[in-house]
Motif scaffolding. Structure first.
Motif, PDB file in Angstrom:
ATOM      1  N   ALA A  51       0.823  -1.210   0.000  1.00 15.73           N
ATOM      2  CA  ALA A  51       0.000   0.000   0.000  1.00 15.73           C
ATOM      3  C   ALA A  51       0.861   1.265   0.000  1.00 15.73           C
ATOM      4  CB  ALA A  51      -0.942   0.002   1.199  1.00 15.73           C
ATOM      5  N   ALA A  52       1.938   1.263   0.768  1.00 16.28           N
ATOM      6  CA  ALA A  52       2.825   2.434   0.830  1.00 16.28           C
ATOM      7  C   ALA A  52       3.517   2.663  -0.513  1.00 16.28           C
ATOM      8  CB  ALA A  52       3.868   2.246   1.931  1.00 16.28           C
ATOM      9  N   TRP A  53       3.915   1.577  -1.194  1.00 19.38           N
ATOM     10  CA  TRP A  53       4.553   1.723  -2.500  1.00 19.38           C
ATOM     11  C   TRP A  53       3.548   2.237  -3.526  1.00 19.38           C
ATOM     12  CZ3 TRP A  53       4.105   0.319  -7.504  1.00 19.38           C
ATOM     13  CH2 TRP A  53       5.198   0.622  -8.320  1.00 19.38           C
ATOM     14  N   LEU A  54       2.322   1.699  -3.500  1.00 23.10           N
ATOM     15  CA  LEU A  54       1.287   2.165  -4.429  1.00 23.10           C
ATOM     16  C   LEU A  54       1.002   3.650  -4.227  1.00 23.10           C
ATOM     17  CD1 LEU A  54      -1.283  -0.770  -4.539  1.00 23.10           C
ATOM     18  CD2 LEU A  54       0.269  -0.021  -6.369  1.00 23.10           C
ATOM     19  N   ASP A  55       1.037   4.112  -2.987  1.00 23.66           N
ATOM     20  CA  ASP A  55       0.833   5.529  -2.692  1.00 23.66           C
ATOM     21  C   ASP A  55       1.929   6.378  -3.344  1.00 23.66           C
ATOM     22  OD1 ASP A  55      -0.597   7.661  -1.333  1.00 23.66           O
ATOM     23  OD2 ASP A  55       1.111   7.737   0.050  1.00 23.66           O
ATOM     24  N   ALA A  56       3.177   5.935  -3.205  1.00 22.89           N
ATOM     25  CA  ALA A  56       4.299   6.657  -3.835  1.00 22.89           C
ATOM     26  C   ALA A  56       4.169   6.632  -5.353  1.00 22.89           C
ATOM     27  CB  ALA A  56       5.623   6.054  -3.399  1.00 22.89           C
ATOM     28  N   HIS A  57       3.817   5.470  -5.891  1.00 24.24           N
ATOM     29  CA  HIS A  57       3.665   5.305  -7.344  1.00 24.24           C
ATOM     30  C   HIS A  57       2.578   6.247  -7.879  1.00 24.24           C
ATOM     31  CE1 HIS A  57       3.813   3.279 -11.188  1.00 24.24           C
ATOM     32  NE2 HIS A  57       2.545   2.929 -11.097  1.00 24.24           N
ATOM     33  N   ALA A  58       1.471   6.341  -7.165  1.00 28.04           N
ATOM     34  CA  ALA A  58       0.379   7.214  -7.580  1.00 28.04           C
ATOM     35  C   ALA A  58       0.812   8.676  -7.577  1.00 28.04           C
ATOM     36  CB  ALA A  58      -0.831   7.013  -6.666  1.00 28.04           C
ATOM     37  N   GLU A  59       1.664   9.049  -6.624  1.00 27.55           N
ATOM     38  CA  GLU A  59       2.139  10.431  -6.558  1.00 27.55           C
ATOM     39  C   GLU A  59       2.967  10.789  -7.787  1.00 27.55           C
ATOM     40  OE1 GLU A  59       5.092  12.984  -3.793  1.00 27.55           O
ATOM     41  OE2 GLU A  59       3.623  11.759  -2.725  1.00 27.55           O
ATOM     42  N   TRP A  60       3.736   9.826  -8.304  1.00 25.64           N
ATOM     43  CA  TRP A  60       4.525  10.070  -9.508  1.00 25.64           C
ATOM     44  C   TRP A  60       3.632  10.236 -10.727  1.00 25.64           C
ATOM     45  CZ3 TRP A  60       8.377   7.335  -6.470  1.00 25.64           C
ATOM     46  CH2 TRP A  60       9.656   7.887  -6.559  1.00 25.64           C
ATOM     47  N   GLY A  61       2.486   9.591 -10.717  1.00 21.00           N
ATOM     48  CA  GLY A  61       1.594   9.634 -11.869  1.00 21.00           C
ATOM     49  C   GLY A  61       1.825   8.456 -12.786  1.00 21.00           C
ATOM     50  N   PRO A  62       1.073   8.382 -13.876  1.00 20.21           N
ATOM     51  CA  PRO A  62       1.141   7.220 -14.774  1.00 20.21           C
ATOM     52  C   PRO A  62       2.531   7.035 -15.375  1.00 20.21           C
ATOM     53  CG  PRO A  62      -0.697   8.663 -15.347  1.00 20.21           C
ATOM     54  CD  PRO A  62       0.119   9.380 -14.312  1.00 20.21           C
ATOM     55  N   GLY A  63       2.872   5.778 -15.614  1.00 21.57           N
ATOM     56  CA  GLY A  63       4.137   5.467 -16.282  1.00 21.57           C
ATOM     57  C   GLY A  63       5.088   4.709 -15.384  1.00 21.57           C
ATOM     58  N   ARG A  64       6.280   4.463 -15.933  1.00 18.54           N
ATOM     59  CA  ARG A  64       7.305   3.692 -15.222  1.00 18.54           C
ATOM     60  C   ARG A  64       8.510   4.560 -14.921  1.00 18.54           C
ATOM     61  NH1 ARG A  64      10.031   0.142 -17.892  1.00 18.54           N
ATOM     62  NH2 ARG A  64       9.796   1.125 -19.878  1.00 18.54           N
ATOM     63  N   HIS A  65       8.343   5.794 -14.597  1.00 24.43           N
ATOM     64  CA  HIS A  65       9.455   6.749 -14.532  1.00 24.43           C
ATOM     65  C   HIS A  65      10.152   6.831 -13.186  1.00 24.43           C
ATOM     66  CE1 HIS A  65       6.319   9.201 -12.748  1.00 24.43           C
ATOM     67  NE2 HIS A  65       5.590   8.879 -13.793  1.00 24.43           N
ATOM     68  N   GLU A  66       9.797   5.995 -12.236  1.00 19.89           N
ATOM     69  CA  GLU A  66      10.460   6.029 -10.943  1.00 19.89           C
ATOM     70  C   GLU A  66      11.767   5.248 -11.022  1.00 19.89           C
ATOM     71  OE1 GLU A  66       6.064   5.153  -9.776  1.00 19.89           O
ATOM     72  OE2 GLU A  66       7.361   4.674 -11.427  1.00 19.89           O
ATOM     73  N   ASP A  67      12.827   5.892 -11.449  1.00 23.24           N
ATOM     74  CA  ASP A  67      14.104   5.197 -11.565  1.00 23.24           C
ATOM     75  C   ASP A  67      14.537   4.714 -10.182  1.00 23.24           C
ATOM     76  OD1 ASP A  67      16.284   4.121 -12.789  1.00 23.24           O
ATOM     77  OD2 ASP A  67      17.351   5.998 -13.066  1.00 23.24           O
ATOM     78  N   GLY A  68      15.170   3.566 -10.161  1.00 22.38           N
ATOM     79  CA  GLY A  68      15.614   2.986  -8.908  1.00 22.38           C
ATOM     80  C   GLY A  68      14.708   1.880  -8.403  1.00 22.38           C
ATOM     81  N   PHE A  69      13.533   1.718  -9.017  1.00 23.36           N
ATOM     82  CA  PHE A  69      12.598   0.697  -8.582  1.00 23.36           C
ATOM     83  C   PHE A  69      12.606  -0.554  -9.463  1.00 23.36           C
ATOM     84  CE2 PHE A  69      10.384   4.191  -6.274  1.00 23.36           C
ATOM     85  CZ  PHE A  69      10.371   3.599  -5.027  1.00 23.36           C
ATOM     86  N   GLY A  70      13.221  -0.519 -10.632  1.00 25.18           N
ATOM     87  CA  GLY A  70      13.276  -1.705 -11.479  1.00 25.18           C
ATOM     88  C   GLY A  70      11.934  -2.126 -12.038  1.00 25.18           C
ATOM     89  N   LEU A  71      11.030  -1.193 -12.179  1.00 26.13           N
ATOM     90  CA  LEU A  71       9.684  -1.486 -12.666  1.00 26.13           C
ATOM     91  C   LEU A  71       9.689  -1.644 -14.182  1.00 26.13           C
ATOM     92  CD1 LEU A  71       6.732  -1.759 -11.726  1.00 26.13           C
ATOM     93  CD2 LEU A  71       6.499   0.715 -12.070  1.00 26.13           C
ATOM     94  N   LEU A  72       9.168  -2.777 -14.648  1.00 27.90           N
ATOM     95  CA  LEU A  72       9.062  -3.050 -16.078  1.00 27.90           C
ATOM     96  C   LEU A  72       7.615  -2.910 -16.529  1.00 27.90           C
ATOM     97  CD1 LEU A  72      11.276  -6.281 -16.218  1.00 27.90           C
ATOM     98  CD2 LEU A  72      11.973  -3.918 -16.708  1.00 27.90           C
ATOM     99  N   ALA A  73       7.401  -2.685 -17.814  1.00 28.29           N
ATOM    100  CA  ALA A  73       6.041  -2.575 -18.348  1.00 28.29           C
ATOM    101  C   ALA A  73       5.237  -3.839 -18.081  1.00 28.29           C
ATOM    102  CB  ALA A  73       6.088  -2.272 -19.843  1.00 28.29           C
ATOM    103  N   SER A  74       5.898  -4.979 -18.009  1.00 27.01           N
ATOM    104  CA  SER A  74       5.216  -6.257 -17.788  1.00 27.01           C
ATOM    105  C   SER A  74       4.893  -6.528 -16.313  1.00 27.01           C
ATOM    106  CB  SER A  74       6.070  -7.405 -18.337  1.00 27.01           C
ATOM    107  OG  SER A  74       7.337  -7.407 -17.705  1.00 27.01           O
ATOM    108  N   ASP A  75       5.386  -5.717 -15.397  1.00 30.76           N
ATOM    109  CA  ASP A  75       5.125  -5.927 -13.974  1.00 30.76           C
ATOM    110  C   ASP A  75       3.706  -5.488 -13.626  1.00 30.76           C
ATOM    111  OD1 ASP A  75       7.657  -6.963 -13.189  1.00 30.76           O
ATOM    112  OD2 ASP A  75       8.478  -4.931 -13.251  1.00 30.76           O
ATOM    113  N   GLU A  76       2.979  -6.358 -12.950  1.00 32.40           N
ATOM    114  CA  GLU A  76       1.627  -6.059 -12.488  1.00 32.40           C
ATOM    115  C   GLU A  76       1.734  -5.857 -10.980  1.00 32.40           C
ATOM    116  OE1 GLU A  76      -1.625  -5.805 -10.717  1.00 32.40           O
ATOM    117  OE2 GLU A  76      -1.059  -7.895 -10.464  1.00 32.40           O
TER     118      GLU A  76
END
Length: 170
Positions: free
Chosen positions: A17-42
Motif C-alpha cells: 500500500a505504501a509503494w502504491l501511494d508513492a507510485h500514484a504520486e509520480w503519476g502514470p508510467g514507469r518513470h520512478e528510476d531505482g525501482f526496477g519497474l518493467l512494463a510487464s510488472d503487475e
C-alpha cells in the motif's frame, strides 16, 4: 514502533500500500528510476506485487533498495553491477525520490550509501547518468563526488554522464 528517520531497505511485499501511494504520486508510467519497474510488472494486486518484489530481490545483477521512513516509501535506488548495454546507457546507479519528499537531501544521502556499497563490493568506479535538464539530480551527483565526463544526446534526449572513482588500497 516505527522510526521517523529514513532507512534503505530491500524491497518488501509488506509495503504494498505504501509503494502504491508513492507510485500514484509520480503519476502514470514507469518513470520512478531505482525501482526496477518493467512494463510487464503487475503491481496493483497483492500477488503481482509480491511476484515483482521477489524478482527484484532475486536479481543478482542489481541491488535494489527502497528509501523508507516510518513505513512510508519515499523513493528507490538501484546499484547495477557489470558493464552491459543497460549500464552503459543508464549508469550503475539509478534513483528517484517521490515528489513530496524532494528537497530534503534524501537523494544525496541514499546515493552516498550506495556509493559506499559499490566500494565495499570492490567496484573501482560507477557511472551515473541524468537528464541534462535535471539540475537537481546533477547537483546530487556532484555533491557525492561525481565528475562530469560529458553531455551527449540519446534517443530520449540529452544526458549528463558522470563518473565517481574509488581509491584502490595498495
Amino acid at each position: 514502533m516505527t522510526d521517523a528517520v529514513p532507512h534503505l531497505i530491500a524491497p518488501a511485499a509488506r509495503l504494498h500500500a505504501a509503494w502504491l501511494d508513492a507510485h500514484a504520486e509520480w503519476g502514470p508510467g514507469r518513470h520512478e528510476d531505482g525501482f526496477g519497474l518493467l512494463a510487464s510488472d503487475e503491481v496493483r494486486s497483492p500477488g503481482g506485487f509480491s511476484a515483482w518484489v521477489a524478482r527484484l530481490v532475486a536479481d543478482a545483477s542489481c541491488r535494489y533498495r527502497w528509501i523508507v521512513e516510518a513505513d512510508v516509501v519515499l523513493g528507490g535506488i538501484a546499484l547495477r553491477h557489470g558493464s552491459g548495454e543497460f549500464v552503459r546507457r543508464a549508469g550503475h546507479i539509478g534513483y528517484g525520490i517521490r515528489p513530496a519528499a524532494r528537497g530534503r537531501g534524501l537523494g544525496t544521502w541514499a546515493l552516498g550509501e550506495m556509493l559506499a556499497e559499490a566500494a565495499r563490493l570492490g567496484m573501482d568506479h560507477v557511472v551515473l547518468v541524468c537528464a541534462a535538464t535535471n539540475t537537481a539530480s546533477a547537483k546530487t551527483i556532484e555533491r557525492q563526488g561525481g565528475i562530469l565526463e560529458g553531455v551527449g544526446g540519446t534517443p530520449r534526449g540529452a544526458v549528463r554522464r558522470y563518473r565517481v572513482s574509488f581509491a584502490v588500497e595498495a
